[in-house]
Design an enzyme around this catalytic site. Structure first.
Site, PDB file in Angstrom:
ATOM      1  N   ASP A  62      75.170  64.469  74.330  1.00 12.22           N
ATOM      2  CA  ASP A  62      76.311  64.801  73.460  1.00 12.22           C
ATOM      3  C   ASP A  62      76.634  66.258  73.768  1.00 12.22           C
ATOM      4  O   ASP A  62      75.840  67.157  73.452  1.00 12.22           O
ATOM      5  CB  ASP A  62      75.908  64.617  71.988  1.00 12.22           C
ATOM      6  CG  ASP A  62      77.005  65.065  71.023  1.00 12.22           C
ATOM      7  OD1 ASP A  62      77.989  65.688  71.467  1.00 12.22           O
ATOM      8  OD2 ASP A  62      76.855  64.808  69.816  1.00 12.22           O
ATOM      9  N   SER A 144      94.998  69.697  79.560  1.00  9.78           N
ATOM     10  CA  SER A 144      95.949  68.586  79.472  1.00  9.78           C
ATOM     11  C   SER A 144      97.360  69.169  79.442  1.00  9.78           C
ATOM     12  O   SER A 144      97.594  70.219  78.811  1.00  9.78           O
ATOM     13  CB  SER A 144      95.696  67.800  78.186  1.00  9.78           C
ATOM     14  OG  SER A 144      96.846  67.052  77.839  1.00  9.78           O
ATOM     15  N   TYR A 157      94.499  68.007  69.446  1.00 15.02           N
ATOM     16  CA  TYR A 157      94.038  67.765  70.820  1.00 15.02           C
ATOM     17  C   TYR A 157      94.673  68.786  71.772  1.00 15.02           C
ATOM     18  O   TYR A 157      93.984  69.423  72.573  1.00 15.02           O
ATOM     19  CB  TYR A 157      94.406  66.335  71.213  1.00 15.02           C
ATOM     20  CG  TYR A 157      94.182  66.009  72.665  1.00 15.02           C
ATOM     21  CD1 TYR A 157      92.894  65.755  73.154  1.00 15.02           C
ATOM     22  CD2 TYR A 157      95.244  65.958  73.569  1.00 15.02           C
ATOM     23  CE1 TYR A 157      92.691  65.453  74.485  1.00 15.02           C
ATOM     24  CE2 TYR A 157      95.044  65.655  74.902  1.00 15.02           C
ATOM     25  CZ  TYR A 157      93.769  65.402  75.353  1.00 15.02           C
ATOM     26  OH  TYR A 157      93.557  65.113  76.683  1.00 15.02           O
ATOM     27  N   PRO A 187      95.400  67.455  83.780  1.00  9.91           N
ATOM     28  CA  PRO A 187      96.079  66.187  84.083  1.00  9.91           C
ATOM     29  C   PRO A 187      97.308  65.976  83.212  1.00  9.91           C
ATOM     30  O   PRO A 187      97.352  66.406  82.062  1.00  9.91           O
ATOM     31  CB  PRO A 187      95.020  65.114  83.736  1.00  9.91           C
ATOM     32  CG  PRO A 187      93.741  65.850  83.452  1.00  9.91           C
ATOM     33  CD  PRO A 187      94.131  67.249  83.063  1.00  9.91           C
ATOM     34  N   LEU A 189      99.850  62.682  81.722  1.00  6.04           N
ATOM     35  CA  LEU A 189      99.507  61.371  81.155  1.00  6.04           C
ATOM     36  C   LEU A 189      99.011  60.462  82.280  1.00  6.04           C
ATOM     37  O   LEU A 189      99.742  60.185  83.228  1.00  6.04           O
ATOM     38  CB  LEU A 189     100.713  60.728  80.475  1.00  6.04           C
ATOM     39  CG  LEU A 189     100.389  59.361  79.853  1.00  6.04           C
ATOM     40  CD1 LEU A 189      99.582  59.514  78.575  1.00  6.04           C
ATOM     41  CD2 LEU A 189     101.655  58.554  79.586  1.00  6.04           C
TER      42      LEU A 189
HETATM   43  N1  NAD Z   1      94.170  60.027  80.329  1.00  2.00           N
HETATM   44  C1  NAD Z   1      95.085  60.989  80.124  1.00  2.00           C
HETATM   45  O1  NAD Z   1      96.290  60.736  79.970  1.00  2.00           O
HETATM   46  C2  NAD Z   1      94.671  62.443  80.092  1.00  2.00           C
HETATM   47  C3  NAD Z   1      95.675  63.422  80.145  1.00  2.00           C
HETATM   48  C4  NAD Z   1      95.320  64.763  80.110  1.00  2.00           C
HETATM   49  C5  NAD Z   1      93.975  65.119  80.038  1.00  2.00           C
HETATM   50  N2  NAD Z   1      93.025  64.148  79.987  1.00  2.00           N
HETATM   51  C6  NAD Z   1      91.635  64.577  79.904  1.00  2.00           C
HETATM   52  O2  NAD Z   1      90.916  63.992  80.974  1.00  2.00           O
HETATM   53  C7  NAD Z   1      89.569  63.726  80.560  1.00  2.00           C
HETATM   54  C8  NAD Z   1      89.239  62.272  80.733  1.00  2.00           C
HETATM   55  O3  NAD Z   1      90.196  61.486  80.041  1.00  2.00           O
HETATM   56  P1  NAD Z   1      90.122  59.874  79.973  1.00  2.00           P
HETATM   57  O4  NAD Z   1      91.503  59.369  79.907  1.00  2.00           O
HETATM   58  O5  NAD Z   1      89.205  59.360  81.030  1.00  2.00           O
HETATM   59  O6  NAD Z   1      89.534  59.707  78.503  1.00  2.00           O
HETATM   60  P2  NAD Z   1      88.240  58.986  77.917  1.00  2.00           P
HETATM   61  O7  NAD Z   1      88.340  59.128  76.442  1.00  2.00           O
HETATM   62  O8  NAD Z   1      88.128  57.628  78.497  1.00  2.00           O
HETATM   63  O9  NAD Z   1      87.067  59.857  78.506  1.00  2.00           O
HETATM   64  C9  NAD Z   1      86.413  60.863  77.774  1.00  2.00           C
HETATM   65  C10 NAD Z   1      84.952  60.860  78.146  1.00  2.00           C
HETATM   66  O10 NAD Z   1      84.302  61.842  77.346  1.00  2.00           O
HETATM   67  C11 NAD Z   1      83.103  61.277  76.833  1.00  2.00           C
HETATM   68  N3  NAD Z   1      82.722  61.963  75.590  1.00  2.00           N
HETATM   69  C12 NAD Z   1      83.422  62.044  74.436  1.00  2.00           C
HETATM   70  N4  NAD Z   1      82.734  62.756  73.527  1.00  2.00           N
HETATM   71  C13 NAD Z   1      81.572  63.137  74.131  1.00  2.00           C
HETATM   72  C14 NAD Z   1      80.463  63.902  73.714  1.00  2.00           C
HETATM   73  N5  NAD Z   1      80.368  64.410  72.479  1.00  2.00           N
HETATM   74  N6  NAD Z   1      79.460  64.091  74.584  1.00  2.00           N
HETATM   75  C15 NAD Z   1      79.519  63.568  75.847  1.00  2.00           C
HETATM   76  N7  NAD Z   1      80.546  62.843  76.296  1.00  2.00           N
HETATM   77  C16 NAD Z   1      81.569  62.628  75.450  1.00  2.00           C
HETATM   78  C17 NAD Z   1      83.461  59.806  76.616  1.00  2.00           C
HETATM   79  O11 NAD Z   1      82.283  59.017  76.546  1.00  2.00           O
HETATM   80  C18 NAD Z   1      84.268  59.519  77.865  1.00  2.00           C
HETATM   81  O12 NAD Z   1      83.400  59.233  78.925  1.00  2.00           O
HETATM   82  C19 NAD Z   1      89.483  64.221  79.110  1.00  2.00           C
HETATM   83  O13 NAD Z   1      89.056  65.567  79.108  1.00  2.00           O
HETATM   84  C20 NAD Z   1      90.919  64.134  78.644  1.00  2.00           C
HETATM   85  O14 NAD Z   1      91.160  65.004  77.564  1.00  2.00           O
HETATM   86  C21 NAD Z   1      93.341  62.821  80.005  1.00  2.00           C
END
Ligand code: NAD
Length: 253
Positions: A62, A144, A157, A187, A189
């Protein structure tokens, strides 16, 4: 093999974008340490990497808990001898709903900041002593484009991701003299389960975003892998404190 024999920690490497990072980094020769709260899905990625001839291990971490992040760094060094790269990908993203800014509760605010900001700081704090000893290291944080563009209905967020840029710039200034670079990947969306299944989003959001992206399509997790690989590799050795937007041009609107 751009990461041959490098040891790379990917937080949240068990699903979504982090899974794609982990699989590709292993193909590029890295020993990948997948850290997430869920050990079973992390182990599945490890098994996939090993089936492809790569090397990886899974740790239940965590990132908002300092004992866990210290354990993460210690166990990585015990098993692989060093930490070359920390990819701070974990965040509270899935589990959120799009909602007006004044309906967010203080509890949800704290939850988001405890992982997205404190978590990225704690993982940096845990790996930096080992990187200092080695005289080099690379940290890649994750922001993001919600914070670049001021996207509505995810205010906590987006604010947490803006704070990540503060972490990156300040840590870059303090760690450069030790040969440690700190950059942020940003990143747009990206089509993962977390984004496509998020409650509260207006119908047709992905199609609207695709029409605004200069490249006229939705972003996939694989679109982030090449830029992350560049930031993790020796090719980016003189880059630090930077925000690298990977969004098909979306944030320029
Ligand atoms: N998908 C999108 O559109 C997007 C856009 C901009 C930024 N992001 C960023 O990219 C990254 C990955 O996004 P995603 O779409 O794969 O989202 P996701 O929610 O699937 O992935 C987040 C990951 O963080 C892990 N996590 C959450 N809380 C945790 C904790 N306390 N300890 C350890 N692990 C923890 C989750 O298990 C998961 O593996 C994130 O930082 C997200 O903010 C995503």
């Amino acid at each position: 093999m751009r990461l041959k024999d490098k040891v790379v920690i990917v937080t949240g490497g068990n699903q979504g974008i982090g899974r794609d990072y982990s699989l590709r980094f292993a193909l590029e020769g890295a020993k990948v340490v997948i850290c997430a709260r869920k050990l079973d899905t992390s182990q599945q990625v490890v098994d996939e990497i090993k089936a492809n001839g790569g090397e990886a291990m899974a740790l239940k971490v965590d990132v908002s808990n300092e004992e866990d992040t210290k354990m993460m760094a210690k166990k990585t060094v015990e098993k692989y001898g060093k930490i070359d790269v920390l990819l701070n990908n974990a965040a509270i993203y899935s589990g959120l709903s799009m909602q007006p800014w004044d309906t967010i509760t203080p509890e949800e605010w704290d939850w988001v900041f405890s992982v997205n900001v404190k978590g990225q700081w704690l993982t940096m704090k845990a790996v930096v002593p080992y990187m200092k000893q080695a005289g080099k290291g690379k940290i890649i944080n994750t922001a993001s484009t919600t914070m670049l563009m001021g996207i509505p209905f995810l205010l906590h967020y987006a604010a947490s991701k803006a704070a990540v840029m503060g972490l990156t710039r300040c840590a870059s200034a303090e760690l450069g003299e030790f040969g440690i670079t700190v950059n942020t990947i940003c990143p747009g969306l990206t089509l993962t389960a977390a984004s496509t299944e998020m409650p509260g989003q207006p119908p047709g959001l992905a199609e609207f975003v695709a029409s605004m992206v200069h490249l006229k399509r939705n972003q996939q997790p694989t679109d982030l892998v090449g830029p992350a690989l560049f930031l993790a590799s020796d090719d980016s050795d003189f880059m630090t404190g930077q925000l690298v937007a990977v969004d098909g041009g979306m944030a320029l609107h």
